[in-house]
Design an enzyme around this catalytic site. Structure first.
Site, PDB file in Angstrom:
ATOM      1  N   TYR A 117      17.426  62.213-102.428  1.00 51.62           N
ATOM      2  CA  TYR A 117      17.701  61.585-103.725  1.00 51.62           C
ATOM      3  C   TYR A 117      18.989  60.763-103.648  1.00 51.62           C
ATOM      4  O   TYR A 117      19.048  59.613-104.105  1.00 51.62           O
ATOM      5  CB  TYR A 117      17.815  62.681-104.788  1.00 51.62           C
ATOM      6  CG  TYR A 117      17.959  62.189-106.206  1.00 51.62           C
ATOM      7  CD1 TYR A 117      16.837  61.862-106.973  1.00 51.62           C
ATOM      8  CD2 TYR A 117      19.211  62.051-106.807  1.00 51.62           C
ATOM      9  CE1 TYR A 117      16.962  61.431-108.287  1.00 51.62           C
ATOM     10  CE2 TYR A 117      19.350  61.616-108.115  1.00 51.62           C
ATOM     11  CZ  TYR A 117      18.219  61.311-108.850  1.00 51.62           C
ATOM     12  OH  TYR A 117      18.349  60.865-110.155  1.00 51.62           O
ATOM     13  N   SER A 145      21.874  56.372-110.488  1.00 47.79           N
ATOM     14  CA  SER A 145      22.322  57.702-110.926  1.00 47.79           C
ATOM     15  C   SER A 145      23.807  57.828-110.592  1.00 47.79           C
ATOM     16  O   SER A 145      24.322  57.081-109.743  1.00 47.79           O
ATOM     17  CB  SER A 145      21.533  58.762-110.145  1.00 47.79           C
ATOM     18  OG  SER A 145      22.109  60.049-110.311  1.00 47.79           O
TER      19      SER A 145
HETATM   20  P1  NAD Z   1      10.989  61.823-115.818  1.00 50.66           P
HETATM   21  O1  NAD Z   1      10.350  62.761-114.858  1.00 50.66           O
HETATM   22  O2  NAD Z   1      10.881  62.085-117.288  1.00 50.66           O
HETATM   23  O3  NAD Z   1      10.539  60.342-115.551  1.00 50.66           O
HETATM   24  C1  NAD Z   1      10.117  59.870-114.304  1.00 50.66           C
HETATM   25  C2  NAD Z   1       9.053  58.849-114.552  1.00 50.66           C
HETATM   26  O4  NAD Z   1       8.613  58.374-113.280  1.00 50.66           O
HETATM   27  C3  NAD Z   1       7.850  59.450-115.271  1.00 50.66           C
HETATM   28  O5  NAD Z   1       7.336  58.506-116.184  1.00 50.66           O
HETATM   29  C4  NAD Z   1       6.866  59.670-114.128  1.00 50.66           C
HETATM   30  O6  NAD Z   1       5.517  59.628-114.570  1.00 50.66           O
HETATM   31  C5  NAD Z   1       7.203  58.485-113.252  1.00 50.66           C
HETATM   32  N1  NAD Z   1       6.751  58.621-111.874  1.00 50.66           N
HETATM   33  C6  NAD Z   1       6.908  59.663-111.021  1.00 50.66           C
HETATM   34  N2  NAD Z   1       6.281  59.418-109.859  1.00 50.66           N
HETATM   35  C7  NAD Z   1       5.714  58.183-109.979  1.00 50.66           C
HETATM   36  C8  NAD Z   1       4.919  57.376-109.132  1.00 50.66           C
HETATM   37  N3  NAD Z   1       4.565  57.795-107.918  1.00 50.66           N
HETATM   38  N4  NAD Z   1       4.499  56.184-109.601  1.00 50.66           N
HETATM   39  C9  NAD Z   1       4.829  55.756-110.837  1.00 50.66           C
HETATM   40  N5  NAD Z   1       5.580  56.483-111.687  1.00 50.66           N
HETATM   41  C10 NAD Z   1       6.009  57.681-111.257  1.00 50.66           C
HETATM   42  O7  NAD Z   1      12.538  61.770-115.392  1.00 50.66           O
HETATM   43  P2  NAD Z   1      13.760  60.930-115.983  1.00 50.66           P
HETATM   44  O8  NAD Z   1      14.867  61.899-116.077  1.00 50.66           O
HETATM   45  O9  NAD Z   1      13.390  60.131-117.160  1.00 50.66           O
HETATM   46  O10 NAD Z   1      14.095  59.965-114.736  1.00 50.66           O
HETATM   47  C11 NAD Z   1      13.911  58.561-114.761  1.00 50.66           C
HETATM   48  C12 NAD Z   1      14.859  57.911-113.765  1.00 50.66           C
HETATM   49  O11 NAD Z   1      16.205  58.182-114.143  1.00 50.66           O
HETATM   50  C13 NAD Z   1      14.702  58.439-112.336  1.00 50.66           C
HETATM   51  O12 NAD Z   1      14.832  57.377-111.412  1.00 50.66           O
HETATM   52  C14 NAD Z   1      15.865  59.415-112.214  1.00 50.66           C
HETATM   53  O13 NAD Z   1      16.271  59.573-110.882  1.00 50.66           O
HETATM   54  C15 NAD Z   1      16.916  58.714-113.061  1.00 50.66           C
HETATM   55  N6  NAD Z   1      17.982  59.588-113.533  1.00 50.66           N
HETATM   56  C16 NAD Z   1      17.725  60.637-114.366  1.00 50.66           C
HETATM   57  C17 NAD Z   1      18.778  61.447-114.807  1.00 50.66           C
HETATM   58  C18 NAD Z   1      18.566  62.607-115.742  1.00 50.66           C
HETATM   59  O14 NAD Z   1      19.494  63.402-115.958  1.00 50.66           O
HETATM   60  N7  NAD Z   1      17.427  62.762-116.382  1.00 50.66           N
HETATM   61  C19 NAD Z   1      20.076  61.177-114.365  1.00 50.66           C
HETATM   62  C20 NAD Z   1      20.293  60.096-113.505  1.00 50.66           C
HETATM   63  C21 NAD Z   1      19.248  59.302-113.099  1.00 50.66           C
END
Ligand code: NAD
Length: 256
Positions: free
Chosen positions: A151, A138
């Protein structure tokens, strides 16, 4: 380009993980989707994705908060040429009020899971002399904000783990890098827009520009397709010597 490769993407039944799986499948990889649930719709999601791109696709349930299940995921998949550590959760509170169980859970899912999956995937990659590990960190892996201690600690940890993995695999046909997205328009983020509009009394465009994307100089969300495309690039021959680094996809956030 990725025909014959198997990609495992953790936390991929929604958001960025699903977008990354889509782009890897579009590039010809067989894909393994994952989350902690085991519903018919999870398996259907994988079947539909595979059919769309004419590749093998399956869903394997495994809870990334548990080390043994992380390791089992790779073992059950049977092959792992491309590993995308994407599963992640968030919780916001000041350090002195941060619930201990939330700290432990965020560190387990956002950081330790990548250690466990990488540990099991590396021997499989070394046996083939080729492997790609892409850790979804991130902008918060490179910079901080208040109230997101767990985080930010976990995401900085992911960047460090990526560098160490790169050093331990250098010259073996294996690379490891971290992608550092800024705000990405996932269903989770999309769902926050109506509430933010209400709270601030602003229309959609204004609340996105002035509130949600205040720290993102482009004032535009990154997309899951862009994170997927960056992952495909890291799996391409052009990136054979790209290892141990971070790639920001953040509209200029970390340039500030
Ligand atoms: P999201 O909530 O849509 O996706 C998270 C995924 O992780 C989902 O598929 C969820 O089912 C899964 N998950 C959660 N707990 C779990 C567990 N215990 N075991 C297995 N799977 C699990 O969110 P996202 O925004 O797509 O985030 C995905 C990644 O990207 C994360 O690591 C997040 O920190 C990172 N990220 C997101 C953003 C953003 O703006 N959306 C920015 C930077 C980084």
């Amino acid at each position: 380009m990725l025909k014959g490769k198997t990609a495992i993407i953790t936390g991929s039944n929604s958001g960025i993980g699903l977008g990354v799986a889509e782009e890897l499948a579009r590039a010809g990889a067989s894909v393994v989707l994952n989350s902690f649930t085991d519903r018919a719709e999870d398996h259907q999601l994988a079947a539909d994705l595979g059919a769309r791109h004419g590749v093998a696709a399956r869903y394997i349930a495994a809870d990334m908060s548990k080390g043994a299940e992380c390791r089992d995921l790779i073992a059950k998949a049977g092959a792992c040429d491309i590993l995308v550590n994407n599963a992640g959760i968030q919780f916001v509170a000041p350090i002195d009020a941060f619930p201990v169980e939330k700290w432990d859970m965020i560190l387990a899912i956002n950081l330790s899971s990548a250690f466990h999956t990488t540990a099991v995937a590396l021997p499989l990659m070394r046996a083939k002399g080729w492997g790609r590990i892409v850790n979804i960190a991130s902008a918060h892996g490179l910079t901080a904000s208040p109230y997101k201690s767990a985080y930010i600690a976990a995401k900085h940890g992911v960047v460090g783990l990526s560098k160490t993995t790169a050093l331990e695999t250098a010259g073996q046909g294996i690379t490891c890098n971290a992608i550092c997205p800024g705000y990405v328009l996932t269903p989770l983020v999309e769902a926050q827009i109506p509430d933010q509009m209400k709270v601030h009394g602003m229309d959609r465009e204004t609340v996105i520009r002035e509130v949600m994307l205040l720290r993102q100089p482009s004032r535009q969300f990154a997309t899951v397709e862009q994170i997927g495309g960056t992952t495909v690039y890291l799996c391409s021959p052009a990136a054979d010597q790209v290892t141990g680094t971070t790639i920001s996809v953040d509209g200029g956030w970390t340039a500030l």
